[in-house]
Write a protein that holds these residues in place. Structure first.
Motif, mmCIF file in Angstrom:
data_model
loop_
_atom_site.group_PDB
_atom_site.id
_atom_site.type_symbol
_atom_site.label_atom_id
_atom_site.label_comp_id
_atom_site.label_asym_id
_atom_site.label_seq_id
_atom_site.Cartn_x
_atom_site.Cartn_y
_atom_site.Cartn_z
ATOM 1 N N THR A 1 18.316 11.263 -15.121
ATOM 2 C CA THR A 1 19.515 11.685 -15.859
ATOM 3 C C THR A 1 19.448 13.106 -16.396
ATOM 4 N N GLY A 2 18.246 13.674 -16.462
ATOM 5 C CA GLY A 2 18.096 15.009 -17.046
ATOM 6 C C GLY A 2 18.040 14.996 -18.565
ATOM 7 N N GLU A 3 18.047 13.822 -19.159
ATOM 8 C CA GLU A 3 18.015 13.685 -20.627
ATOM 9 C C GLU A 3 16.579 13.723 -21.112
ATOM 10 N N VAL A 4 16.169 14.855 -21.698
ATOM 11 C CA VAL A 4 14.791 15.036 -22.156
ATOM 12 C C VAL A 4 14.420 14.058 -23.264
ATOM 13 N N ASN A 5 15.389 13.643 -24.071
ATOM 14 C CA ASN A 5 15.110 12.712 -25.173
ATOM 15 C C ASN A 5 14.820 11.297 -24.698
ATOM 16 N N ALA A 6 14.991 11.039 -23.419
ATOM 17 C CA ALA A 6 14.677 9.720 -22.882
ATOM 18 C C ALA A 6 13.192 9.417 -23.022
ATOM 19 N N LEU A 7 12.363 10.435 -22.841
ATOM 20 C CA LEU A 7 10.912 10.215 -22.917
ATOM 21 C C LEU A 7 10.471 9.779 -24.315
ATOM 22 N N PRO A 8 10.766 10.534 -25.372
ATOM 23 C CA PRO A 8 10.344 10.057 -26.706
ATOM 24 C C PRO A 8 11.027 8.764 -27.132
ATOM 25 N N ALA A 9 12.263 8.547 -26.697
ATOM 26 C CA ALA A 9 12.954 7.306 -27.064
ATOM 27 C C ALA A 9 12.257 6.098 -26.450
ATOM 28 N N ALA A 10 11.897 6.201 -25.179
ATOM 29 C CA ALA A 10 11.222 5.083 -24.509
ATOM 30 C C ALA A 10 9.840 4.845 -25.104
ATOM 31 N N VAL A 11 9.107 5.916 -25.369
ATOM 32 C CA VAL A 11 7.757 5.765 -25.932
ATOM 33 C C VAL A 11 7.829 5.149 -27.330
ATOM 34 N N ALA A 12 8.739 5.635 -28.147
ATOM 35 C CA ALA A 12 8.875 5.082 -29.497
ATOM 36 C C ALA A 12 9.227 3.593 -29.445
ATOM 37 N N ALA A 13 10.196 3.238 -28.604
ATOM 38 C CA ALA A 13 10.617 1.836 -28.518
ATOM 39 C C ALA A 13 9.571 0.961 -27.849
ATOM 40 N N GLY A 14 8.717 1.554 -27.028
ATOM 41 C CA GLY A 14 7.696 0.782 -26.334
ATOM 42 C C GLY A 14 6.400 0.627 -27.098
ATOM 43 N N VAL A 15 6.201 1.455 -28.130
ATOM 44 C CA VAL A 15 4.933 1.432 -28.869
ATOM 45 C C VAL A 15 5.113 1.052 -30.343
ATOM 46 N N LEU A 16 6.109 1.615 -31.002
ATOM 47 C CA LEU A 16 6.261 1.409 -32.450
ATOM 48 C C LEU A 16 6.468 -0.033 -32.902
ATOM 49 N N PRO A 17 7.050 -0.908 -32.086
ATOM 50 C CA PRO A 17 7.166 -2.296 -32.552
ATOM 51 C C PRO A 17 5.819 -2.930 -32.908
#
Length: 154
Positions: free
Chosen positions: A21-37
């Motif tokens: 998608t070209g959305e750079v914020n996808a990377l931190p969003a996925a990492v945060a949602a995949g690890v922070l829980p």
């Protein structure tokens, strides 16, 4: 499941959504949602190893219901690529825990845990005295010392 695999899988998901998608914020969003829980395990470790209260298992940030809510938010409120990445990252967190932790089907349903009174024995149906090994295996150093401390607290 240890933090390392959660980090790796959610990073791949975020990079994939970013690439598509070209959305750079996808990377931190996925990492945060995949690890922070997994931060909810801090409460579990505190209760179990500091307070020595082993009757309960809350897992406040783990629940298939939360994934359903995330999907609804993505579809109807925030249809952005970063939100899709967050939903997929969270799905990888809960899904991999469900599969690799070999627990009862209802363990990762928040409502099921609540109905069972968050009672560890009822939720898990087994002894979870070695659950501390996920924490031990997730720290980069001091594993032997941490393992001894946790085992002494059982």
């Amino acid at each position: 499941m240890n933090l390392g695999p959660h980090l790796a899988v959610s990073t791949v998901i975020g990079a994939g959504v970013w690439a598509a998608t070209g959305e750079v914020n996808a990377l931190p969003a996925a990492v945060a949602a995949g690890v922070l829980p997994d931060a909810d395990h801090l409460l579990e470790y505190y209760l179990k190893y500091v307070r020595r209260e082993r009757r309960f298992l809350f897992l406040m940030f783990h629940g298939w219901e939360f994934l359903a809510a995330g999907v609804a938010i993505y579809l109807f409120v925030i249809p952005e690529p970063w939100m899709l990445a967050a939903v997929l990252g969270y799905a990888s967190q809960v899904g991999s825990d469900q599969v690799f932790n070999r627990v009862r089907w209802h363990t990762y349903f928040f409502t099921a845990r609540a109905i069972l009174g968050f009672r560890s024995e009822k939720v898990l149906g087994r002894d979870d005295s070695e659950s501390y090994m996920a924490l031990v295996n997730s720290v980069p150093f001091g594993r032997a010392r941490l393992r001894r401390w946790l085992e002494d607290r059982l």
